[in-house]
Write an enzyme that holds these catalytic residues in place. Structure first.
Site, PDB file in Angstrom:
ATOM      1  N   ARG A  87      46.605  59.230  13.251  1.00 37.13           N
ATOM      2  CA  ARG A  87      46.990  60.544  12.746  1.00 37.13           C
ATOM      3  C   ARG A  87      45.958  61.605  13.131  1.00 37.13           C
ATOM      4  NH1 ARG A  87      50.040  60.200   8.103  1.00 37.13           N
ATOM      5  NH2 ARG A  87      48.833  58.347   7.590  1.00 37.13           N
ATOM      6  N   ARG A  91      39.992  58.689  14.706  1.00 33.75           N
ATOM      7  CA  ARG A  91      40.056  57.477  13.885  1.00 33.75           C
ATOM      8  C   ARG A  91      41.488  56.941  13.794  1.00 33.75           C
ATOM      9  NH1 ARG A  91      39.173  62.146  11.369  1.00 33.75           N
ATOM     10  NH2 ARG A  91      40.139  62.671   9.371  1.00 33.75           N
ATOM     11  N   CYS A 104      49.743  47.131  -7.132  1.00 38.53           N
ATOM     12  CA  CYS A 104      49.576  48.271  -8.030  1.00 38.53           C
ATOM     13  C   CYS A 104      50.937  48.950  -8.173  1.00 38.53           C
ATOM     14  CB  CYS A 104      48.556  49.235  -7.444  1.00 38.53           C
ATOM     15  SG  CYS A 104      47.040  48.398  -6.922  1.00 38.53           S
ATOM     16  N   CYS A 107      51.578  52.037  -5.950  1.00 38.60           N
ATOM     17  CA  CYS A 107      51.132  51.941  -4.554  1.00 38.60           C
ATOM     18  C   CYS A 107      51.939  52.853  -3.624  1.00 38.60           C
ATOM     19  CB  CYS A 107      51.272  50.496  -4.089  1.00 38.60           C
ATOM     20  SG  CYS A 107      50.896  50.293  -2.336  1.00 38.60           S
ATOM     21  N   ARG A 109      52.161  52.478  -0.484  1.00 32.81           N
ATOM     22  CA  ARG A 109      52.809  51.685   0.570  1.00 32.81           C
ATOM     23  C   ARG A 109      53.649  50.565  -0.047  1.00 32.81           C
ATOM     24  NH1 ARG A 109      47.717  51.968   3.887  1.00 32.81           N
ATOM     25  NH2 ARG A 109      48.034  53.838   5.152  1.00 32.81           N
ATOM     26  N   ASP A 269      50.795  59.970  -4.512  1.00 35.04           N
ATOM     27  CA  ASP A 269      51.785  60.252  -3.469  1.00 35.04           C
ATOM     28  C   ASP A 269      53.208  60.117  -3.998  1.00 35.04           C
ATOM     29  OD1 ASP A 269      49.997  60.739  -1.265  1.00 35.04           O
ATOM     30  OD2 ASP A 269      49.501  58.601  -1.349  1.00 35.04           O
TER      31      ASP A 269
HETATM   32  S1  SF4 Z   1      47.871  48.433  -0.755  1.00 34.09           S
HETATM   33 FE1  SF4 Z   1      48.897  49.161  -2.610  1.00 34.09          FE
HETATM   34  S2  SF4 Z   1      49.276  47.352  -3.861  1.00 34.09           S
HETATM   35 FE2  SF4 Z   1      47.780  46.784  -2.310  1.00 34.09          FE
HETATM   36  S3  SF4 Z   1      45.803  47.038  -3.380  1.00 34.09           S
HETATM   37 FE3  SF4 Z   1      46.247  48.957  -2.235  1.00 34.09          FE
HETATM   38  S4  SF4 Z   1      47.295  50.304  -3.732  1.00 34.09           S
HETATM   39 FE4  SF4 Z   1      47.325  48.183  -4.567  1.00 34.09          FE
END
Ligand code: SF4
Length: 345
Positions: A87, A91, A104, A107, A109, A269
């Site tokens: 992006r 880097r 999480c 998250c 992603r 996000d």
């Molecule tokens: S990629 Fe997502 S689920 Fe995995 S540790 Fe990082 S924030 Fe948590």
């Protein structure tokens, strides 16, 4: 053992039996994993426990708002080969694995990570490393994922050495939650794997609440720093977890005490099913202003927003200055009082 099934959440006292059906619906959509260290940290008696909120699935995750999107920070638009996100000119992200030790609930992603989404094949990894080697402007390689530290020391060491062999790459940065969620896995062998002669390794630790920095976690981080690897932090501003000045202050102080420089506080996000975690930008700015008045510069992260659509990360913290011409300005102090600044130069 890591908790992965709704029935295991109930058996561990992390959810009530009446929630089983809801949990099963969420778990069918998004990956679940809670390590024993994290499970121990959760206060079962507190329905608003900030650790549970980060890891125990919630039916609210099945509500996707119109502004949310599967690829909230636009990785795909900047992916020239699988596993690479390029992006910014100097880097790249290298996404070796799409699995984590925990999942999480917020998250960014979450559509890309989970069991079964394993790692780049050897051929694709070679192509990704070939891309880095072919672009001399790449100064820094950021291993992210997924969590790159879930790889064995042997595999991780192999990749780190191959990156380090690329002459123009000077910095290798690894983003991880592993020291927080499985501190015992930060072994001497794993730490050796992070280092490569002649290159600089940084470890960016993801933690969001001061209670995550237990004595065992602090010891794991000390092993990394004592090995000569500088650490920085990254946290996500999360409603019900750390969206108050007292908690944020304690978190940043804990990082600094662990020799981890607070680096980024991410505005949450637009990941699907995460609206219950998102604060407003205004709330984030107010918290950053409060933090500025409470802790030293050493403990100040940069509050950043990844602009949806892949336009990159920018600071979105409060402004303290209104320019008047080229040399003069009205400058605001941390209490909100405004002061005139004048200079002849
Ligand atoms: S990629 Fe997502 S689920 Fe995995 S540790 Fe990082 S924030 Fe948590």
């Amino acid at each position: 053992m890591t908790i992965r099934l709704p029935s295991e959440l109930v058996a561990a006292g992390l959810a009530s039996p009446e929630k089983l059906a809801d949990l099963a619906r969420v778990a069918a959509r998004y990956a679940v994993a809670i390590t024993p260290d994290v499970a121990t940290l959760i206060d079962r008696a507190d329905p608003r426990d900030p650790i549970a909120r980060q890891f125990v699935p919630d039916i609210a995750e099945l509500t996707t708002t119109p502004d949310e999107r599967a690829d909230p920070i636009g990785d795909d638009a900047h992916s020239p080969v699988e596993g690479i996100v390029h992006r910014y000119p100097d880097r790249v992200l290298l996404k070796l694995v799409n699995v984590c030790a925990v999942y999480c609930r917020f998250c960014f992603r979450r559509e890309m990570v989970g069991p079964g989404k394993q790692m780049l094949s050897p051929e694709k990894r070679d192509a990704a490393l070939g891309y880095i080697a072919a672009h001399p402007q790449i100064w820094e390689v950021i291993l992210t994922g997924g969590d790159p530290l879930v790889l064995s020391a042997r595999r991780l060491g192999d990749v780190v050495r191959r990156i380090a062999a690329i002459e123009h790459v000077k910095i290798i940065r690894l983003h991880t939650r592993l020291p927080v969620v499985s501190p015992e896995k930060i072994t001497p062998a794993l730490i050796r794997a992070l280092k490569a002669p002649g290159k600089t390794t940084y470890v960016a630790l993801h933690a969001n609440h001061p209670r995550e920095l237990t004595p065992a976690v602090r010891a794991a981080c000390a092993r990394i720093v004592d090995a000569g690897i500088p650490m920085v932090s990254q946290s996500v501003l999360l409603r019900g977890v750390n969206d108050d000045a007292v908690t944020l202050e304690a978190l940043m102080r804990a990082f600094v005490e662990c020799r981890i420089k607070p680096y980024y506080l991410h505005h949450a996000d637009l990941a699907p099913g995460t609206s219950h975690f998102r604060t407003t930008l205004r709330e984030g700015q107010t918290l950053m202003r409060a933090l500025r008045g409470r802790v030293s510069g050493l403990a100040q992260p940069t509050y950043v927003l990844d602009i949806p659509g892949g336009h990159g990360k920018v600071p979105v913290g409060p402004g303290y200055i209104d320019m008047c011409g080229d040399a003069g300005a009205m400058v605001e102090d941390v209490n909100g009082a405004r002061h005139k600044y004048e200079s002849s130069s």
